[in-house]
Design a protein around this motif. Structure first.
Motif, PDB file in Angstrom:
ATOM      1  N   ASP A  19     -53.022 141.771 -27.585  1.00 11.92           N
ATOM      2  CA  ASP A  19     -54.186 142.263 -26.010  1.00 11.92           C
ATOM      3  C   ASP A  19     -55.437 142.231 -26.192  1.00 11.92           C
ATOM      4  OD1 ASP A  19     -51.643 142.159 -25.080  1.00 11.92           O
ATOM      5  OD2 ASP A  19     -51.540 145.060 -26.009  1.00 11.92           O
ATOM      6  N   ARG A  20     -55.649 141.875 -27.394  1.00 15.69           N
ATOM      7  CA  ARG A  20     -57.615 141.849 -27.548  1.00 15.69           C
ATOM      8  C   ARG A  20     -58.026 140.479 -26.939  1.00 15.69           C
ATOM      9  NH1 ARG A  20     -59.917 143.292 -33.018  1.00 15.69           N
ATOM     10  NH2 ARG A  20     -58.620 145.551 -33.045  1.00 15.69           N
ATOM     11  N   TYR A  22     -56.182 138.394 -25.294  1.00 15.71           N
ATOM     12  CA  TYR A  22     -56.534 138.266 -24.237  1.00 15.71           C
ATOM     13  C   TYR A  22     -57.244 138.656 -23.350  1.00 15.71           C
ATOM     14  CZ  TYR A  22     -54.425 138.093 -19.348  1.00 15.71           C
ATOM     15  OH  TYR A  22     -54.138 138.250 -18.103  1.00 15.71           O
ATOM     16  N   GLN A  23     -57.536 140.013 -23.297  1.00 13.12           N
ATOM     17  CA  GLN A  23     -58.327 140.455 -22.177  1.00 13.12           C
ATOM     18  C   GLN A  23     -59.800 140.902 -22.358  1.00 13.12           C
ATOM     19  OE1 GLN A  23     -57.532 144.781 -23.554  1.00 13.12           O
ATOM     20  NE2 GLN A  23     -55.352 144.690 -22.733  1.00 13.12           N
ATOM     21  N   GLY A  24     -60.377 140.244 -23.402  1.00 12.90           N
ATOM     22  CA  GLY A  24     -61.752 139.538 -24.398  1.00 12.90           C
ATOM     23  C   GLY A  24     -61.847 138.184 -23.915  1.00 12.90           C
ATOM     24  N   ASN A  25     -60.609 137.585 -23.716  1.00  5.07           N
ATOM     25  CA  ASN A  25     -60.945 136.102 -23.310  1.00  5.07           C
ATOM     26  C   ASN A  25     -61.214 135.642 -25.090  1.00  5.07           C
ATOM     27  OD1 ASN A  25     -60.021 133.658 -21.950  1.00  5.07           O
ATOM     28  ND2 ASN A  25     -61.915 133.648 -20.895  1.00  5.07           N
ATOM     29  N   ARG A  49     -48.451 138.331 -23.685  1.00  8.69           N
ATOM     30  CA  ARG A  49     -48.937 138.813 -24.047  1.00  8.69           C
ATOM     31  C   ARG A  49     -50.695 138.532 -22.966  1.00  8.69           C
ATOM     32  NH1 ARG A  49     -46.121 143.400 -25.644  1.00  8.69           N
ATOM     33  NH2 ARG A  49     -47.145 145.272 -26.072  1.00  8.69           N
TER      34      ARG A  49
END
Length: 256
Positions: A19-20, A22-25, A49
């Motif tokens: 998740d980190r 994906y969210q932080g790219n 995810r």
């Protein structure tokens, strides 16, 4: 119950890392994984995810690997992006060098206060060892890793993977009545089957990073087995290869 909770915690942690990423790219990397952790991670739906996963341990034939979580549109997933380095360890004076084994190097590094998950494979070639570790701890190891038992050593970080030799083995052909763990340990360690069964029940055998205490555990091709006091081995089981008496032919590769 303890193992189940441990696996659940590990799974949640891996999904959090995904998740980190994906969210932080940006890529997110794990520590070195035990084989059981690698297998568990491989079964998790991390692609749901929004990430892709790649693995690297520092060289093409490393047993311990780290996982990298990359956003699906991330193009640079090459091995050079992984935060893994190789440290070459050589004796300060070859003339006074002791015979050193894998456990000697590992024990000396862990005595520095290092966690096992920060250290990958340790490859030994003659009097030189190659230690794979997380990049963030490389300088600490180079500065503080100065002795193995009574042998003084020098450490240097390698700049190129071409300087790393392949894993070396002692190869031995054998045959067993079946690929039960007691038969395999007997063949690997060169001991009787009853002695093999005894040390298995005592918890002295680890197969693919899991302690095995059942003598009837069925071994698989490619399995890595560590036998306390005897060494580390890789098992090769060729298909449809039997002796005239019906025994299964195997090849044992002992890590040097």
């Amino acid at each position: 119950m303890k193992d189940e909770k441990k696996n659940q915690f590990f799974a949640r942690h891996m999904l959090d890392l995904a998740d980190r990423a994906y969210q932080g790219n940006y890529p997110v990397f794990t520590d070195f994984l035990a084989t059981s952790e690698y297998m568990l991670l491989s079964s998790l739906p991390v692609q749901d995810r929004g990430v892709q996963t790649a693995y690297w341990g520092g060289h093409m034939d490393c047993d311990h690997v780290t996982a990298g979580f990359f956003p699906k549109d991330w193009t640079d997933t090459g091995y050079e992006i992984f935060p893994v380095v190789c440290i070459r360890v050589t004796p300060l004076n070859e003339r006074y060098t002791q015979f050193l084994e894998h456990r000697d190097y590992l024990g000396a590094i862990l005595n520095l206060g290092m966690e096992r998950s920060k250290i990958g494979d340790i490859r030994i070639c003659d009097k030189t060892a190659y230690v794979f570790c997380k990049e963030e701890f490389a300088s600490f190891v180079v500065e503080n890793f100065i002795r193995v038992k009574h042998t003084q050593i020098i450490c240097e970080i390698l700049e190129s993977a071409e300087e790393i030799p392949p894993q070396q083995y002692l190869e031995q052909g054998n045959s067993v009545a079946s690929v039960r763990l007691d038969n395999i340990v007997s063949a690997m360690a060169g001991i009787s089957r009853s002695k093999a069964a005894e040390i298995i029940r005592q918890g002295c055998v680890v197969a693919d990073h899991l302690q095995r205490t059942s003598v009837s555990f069925i071994c698989k091709d490619g399995m890595v087995v560590t036998i306390r006091g005897y060494g580390k081995f890789r098992l090769y089981i060729p298909e449809n290869a039997f002796t005239k008496k019906g025994k299964q032919k195997i090849t044992i590769y002992k890590y040097i």
